[in-house]
Design a protein around this motif. Structure first.
Motif, PDB file in Angstrom:
ATOM      1  N   GLU A  46       0.859  -1.195   0.000  1.00  7.34           N
ATOM      2  CA  GLU A  46       0.000   0.000   0.000  1.00  7.34           C
ATOM      3  C   GLU A  46       0.889   1.236   0.000  1.00  7.34           C
ATOM      4  OE1 GLU A  46      -1.968  -0.898   3.647  1.00  7.34           O
ATOM      5  OE2 GLU A  46      -3.387  -2.260   2.696  1.00  7.34           O
ATOM      6  N   SER A  47       0.621   2.156  -0.925  1.00  2.69           N
ATOM      7  CA  SER A  47       1.525   3.311  -0.972  1.00  2.69           C
ATOM      8  C   SER A  47       0.790   4.637  -1.038  1.00  2.69           C
ATOM      9  CB  SER A  47       2.451   3.186  -2.185  1.00  2.69           C
ATOM     10  OG  SER A  47       1.662   3.168  -3.347  1.00  2.69           O
ATOM     11  N   ASN A  48      -0.541   4.592  -1.179  1.00  8.23           N
ATOM     12  CA  ASN A  48      -1.250   5.867  -1.317  1.00  8.23           C
ATOM     13  C   ASN A  48      -2.538   5.868  -0.501  1.00  8.23           C
ATOM     14  OD1 ASN A  48      -1.724   8.432  -2.278  1.00  8.23           O
ATOM     15  ND2 ASN A  48      -2.851   7.697  -4.075  1.00  8.23           N
ATOM     16  N   THR A  49      -2.446   5.350   0.732  1.00  8.10           N
ATOM     17  CA  THR A  49      -3.641   5.331   1.582  1.00  8.10           C
ATOM     18  C   THR A  49      -3.796   6.712   2.230  1.00  8.10           C
ATOM     19  OG1 THR A  49      -2.347   4.654   3.473  1.00  8.10           O
ATOM     20  CG2 THR A  49      -3.287   2.886   2.124  1.00  8.10           C
ATOM     21  N   PRO A  50      -5.011   7.028   2.714  1.00  6.10           N
ATOM     22  CA  PRO A  50      -5.159   8.293   3.445  1.00  6.10           C
ATOM     23  C   PRO A  50      -4.144   8.385   4.588  1.00  6.10           C
ATOM     24  CG  PRO A  50      -7.304   7.339   3.026  1.00  6.10           C
ATOM     25  CD  PRO A  50      -6.291   6.325   2.559  1.00  6.10           C
ATOM     26  N   TYR A  51      -3.901   7.270   5.271  1.00  2.45           N
ATOM     27  CA  TYR A  51      -2.935   7.281   6.387  1.00  2.45           C
ATOM     28  C   TYR A  51      -1.579   7.789   5.914  1.00  2.45           C
ATOM     29  CZ  TYR A  51       0.222   5.508  10.000  1.00  2.45           C
ATOM     30  OH  TYR A  51       1.202   5.405  10.960  1.00  2.45           O
ATOM     31  N   GLN A  52      -1.098   7.217   4.822  1.00  6.17           N
ATOM     32  CA  GLN A  52       0.229   7.616   4.333  1.00  6.17           C
ATOM     33  C   GLN A  52       0.229   9.061   3.837  1.00  6.17           C
ATOM     34  OE1 GLN A  52      -0.021   4.040   2.053  1.00  6.17           O
ATOM     35  NE2 GLN A  52       2.086   3.510   2.517  1.00  6.17           N
ATOM     36  N   ARG A  53      -0.832   9.416   3.118  1.00  5.19           N
ATOM     37  CA  ARG A  53      -0.900  10.789   2.586  1.00  5.19           C
ATOM     38  C   ARG A  53      -0.967  11.800   3.720  1.00  5.19           C
ATOM     39  NH1 ARG A  53      -4.754   8.811  -0.790  1.00  5.19           N
ATOM     40  NH2 ARG A  53      -6.402  10.040   0.184  1.00  5.19           N
ATOM     41  N   HIS A  54      -1.793  11.513   4.732  1.00  5.66           N
ATOM     42  CA  HIS A  54      -1.959  12.481   5.810  1.00  5.66           C
ATOM     43  C   HIS A  54      -0.702  12.548   6.684  1.00  5.66           C
ATOM     44  CE1 HIS A  54      -5.850  12.706   4.248  1.00  5.66           C
ATOM     45  NE2 HIS A  54      -6.501  11.916   5.075  1.00  5.66           N
ATOM     46  N   HIS A  63       3.970   4.631  10.893  1.00  8.15           N
ATOM     47  CA  HIS A  63       4.393   3.472  11.697  1.00  8.15           C
ATOM     48  C   HIS A  63       5.289   2.574  10.844  1.00  8.15           C
ATOM     49  CE1 HIS A  63       4.217  -0.182  14.068  1.00  8.15           C
ATOM     50  NE2 HIS A  63       3.703   0.525  15.058  1.00  8.15           N
ATOM     51  N   PRO A  64       6.417   2.120  11.403  1.00  6.98           N
ATOM     52  CA  PRO A  64       7.377   1.386  10.572  1.00  6.98           C
ATOM     53  C   PRO A  64       7.021  -0.085  10.320  1.00  6.98           C
ATOM     54  CG  PRO A  64       8.211   1.626  12.809  1.00  6.98           C
ATOM     55  CD  PRO A  64       6.913   2.372  12.758  1.00  6.98           C
ATOM     56  N   ALA A  65       6.033  -0.622  11.036  1.00 11.62           N
ATOM     57  CA  ALA A  65       5.765  -2.070  10.883  1.00 11.62           C
ATOM     58  C   ALA A  65       4.283  -2.315  10.656  1.00 11.62           C
ATOM     59  CB  ALA A  65       6.253  -2.814  12.127  1.00 11.62           C
ATOM     60  N   ARG A  66       3.725  -1.555   9.733  1.00 10.54           N
ATOM     61  CA  ARG A  66       2.275  -1.690   9.500  1.00 10.54           C
ATOM     62  C   ARG A  66       1.953  -2.997   8.786  1.00 10.54           C
ATOM     63  NH1 ARG A  66       3.907   2.835   7.303  1.00 10.54           N
ATOM     64  NH2 ARG A  66       3.294   2.258   5.186  1.00 10.54           N
ATOM     65  N   PHE A  90      -1.871  -4.724  20.308  1.00  9.39           N
ATOM     66  CA  PHE A  90      -0.628  -4.111  19.809  1.00  9.39           C
ATOM     67  C   PHE A  90      -0.979  -3.361  18.526  1.00  9.39           C
ATOM     68  CE2 PHE A  90       0.886  -8.014  22.022  1.00  9.39           C
ATOM     69  CZ  PHE A  90       1.596  -7.397  23.026  1.00  9.39           C
ATOM     70  N   ALA A  91      -1.775  -2.320  18.676  1.00  4.87           N
ATOM     71  CA  ALA A  91      -2.472  -1.771  17.498  1.00  4.87           C
ATOM     72  C   ALA A  91      -1.588  -0.991  16.533  1.00  4.87           C
ATOM     73  CB  ALA A  91      -3.624  -0.896  17.962  1.00  4.87           C
ATOM     74  N   GLY A  92      -0.489  -0.419  16.998  1.00  9.42           N
ATOM     75  CA  GLY A  92       0.380   0.352  16.086  1.00  9.42           C
ATOM     76  C   GLY A  92      -0.404   1.459  15.413  1.00  9.42           C
ATOM     77  N   SER A  93      -0.526   1.382  14.090  1.00 10.66           N
ATOM     78  CA  SER A  93      -1.255   2.416  13.344  1.00 10.66           C
ATOM     79  C   SER A  93      -2.735   2.059  13.191  1.00 10.66           C
ATOM     80  CB  SER A  93      -0.617   2.600  11.971  1.00 10.66           C
ATOM     81  OG  SER A  93      -0.788   1.412  11.210  1.00 10.66           O
ATOM     82  N   ASN A  94      -3.152   1.037  13.932  1.00  6.69           N
ATOM     83  CA  ASN A  94      -4.569   0.631  13.973  1.00  6.69           C
ATOM     84  C   ASN A  94      -5.134   0.185  12.627  1.00  6.69           C
ATOM     85  OD1 ASN A  94      -6.910  -0.046  15.256  1.00  6.69           O
ATOM     86  ND2 ASN A  94      -7.719   2.032  15.370  1.00  6.69           N
ATOM     87  N   THR A  95      -4.333  -0.580  11.906  1.00  6.92           N
ATOM     88  CA  THR A  95      -4.837  -1.207  10.672  1.00  6.92           C
ATOM     89  C   THR A  95      -6.048  -2.075  11.007  1.00  6.92           C
ATOM     90  OG1 THR A  95      -2.516  -1.396  10.031  1.00  6.92           O
ATOM     91  CG2 THR A  95      -4.097  -2.529   8.648  1.00  6.92           C
ATOM     92  N   THR A  96      -5.962  -2.770  12.145  1.00  8.42           N
ATOM     93  CA  THR A  96      -7.058  -3.678  12.539  1.00  8.42           C
ATOM     94  C   THR A  96      -8.355  -2.907  12.761  1.00  8.42           C
ATOM     95  OG1 THR A  96      -5.432  -5.070  13.633  1.00  8.42           O
ATOM     96  CG2 THR A  96      -7.719  -5.427  14.241  1.00  8.42           C
ATOM     97  N   GLY A  97      -8.256  -1.778  13.469  1.00 14.61           N
ATOM     98  CA  GLY A  97      -9.462  -0.987  13.738  1.00 14.61           C
ATOM     99  C   GLY A  97     -10.093  -0.501  12.450  1.00 14.61           C
TER     100      GLY A  97
END
Ligand SMILES: C[S@@+](CC[C@H](N)C(=O)[O-])C[C@H]1O[C@@H](n2cnc3c(N)ncnc32)[C@H](O)[C@@H]1O
Length: 172
Positions: A46-54, A63-66, A90-97
């Motif tokens: 994934e390289s252009n998600t809202p998360y990455q853009r924002h 987050h380095p280990a998404r 261990f939610a990190g960037s909360n991909t699961t949520g």
């Protein structure tokens, strides 16, 4: 699977397993392999998600280990029903949520690094001016403010909707 096909009787007993899998006699039918691989192959590209853009727009290191979103999506669909609650400790960037939200599950995220948690809010925001993103980030990042992420997000989404509504051409 090949061993099972040779001698199904001694290899397994057909019955409903505690997991809910109904391993019937037909499990021994030769369909060219019925046991799924236990390896999930999901590209992490994934390289252009809202998360990455924002993150980029606010200048925050992602987050380095998404995980790729398809990973939690697989397990959520496999193990839960809509309306269930999914907990990632261990939610990190909360991909699961994010995956849970898309699948109409409730979710809870635990994460020890507040900066990761703060940036995870970007997963729930489609498009916002970068000043608003920066304001969201700094409110969530602040250590002395007991923040309710959901409440803040709801405020922002409502504000966004209100401005879209007032900008829309009025019907006569
Ligand atoms: C591999 S990362 C999870 C990445 C996540 N699946 C994603 O897609 O962004 C593991 C996370 O667990 C967090 N962590 C480690 N120990 C923890 C603890 N005791 N309680 C809460 N979070 C913890 C780390 O800060 C890290 O962000």
């Amino acid at each position: 699977m090949k061993k099972l096909l040779e001698d199904a009787e001694t290899f397994y007993r057909p019955k409903l397993r505690p997991s809910g899998h109904d391993i019937s006699r037909r499990f021994a039918d030769n369909n060219g392999g019925a046991i799924p691989s236990n390896l999930l192959q999901i590209p992490n590209t994934e390289s252009n998600t809202p998360y990455q853009r924002h993150c980029a727009s606010v200048g925050v290191k992602p987050h380095p280990a998404r995980f790729p979103e398809k990973l939690p999506t697989f397990f959520i669909e496999f193990l839960t029903d809509p309306g269930d609650t999914v907990l990632d400790i261990f939610a990190g960037s909360n991909t699961t949520g994010r995956a849970a939200e898309k699948l109409d599950r409730r979710w809870i995220a635990f994460e020890k690094d507040r900066a990761y948690l703060a940036a995870s809010a970007f997963r729930f925001v489609d498009e916002l001016p970068s000043e608003d993103l920066a304001a969201l980030w700094s409110r969530l990042r602040s250590d002395d403010l007991p923040v309710k992420v959901n409440r803040l997000l709801r405020e922002m989404v409502l504000r966004e909707k209100a401005s879209a509504y007032s900008a829309a051409p009025k019907r006569k």
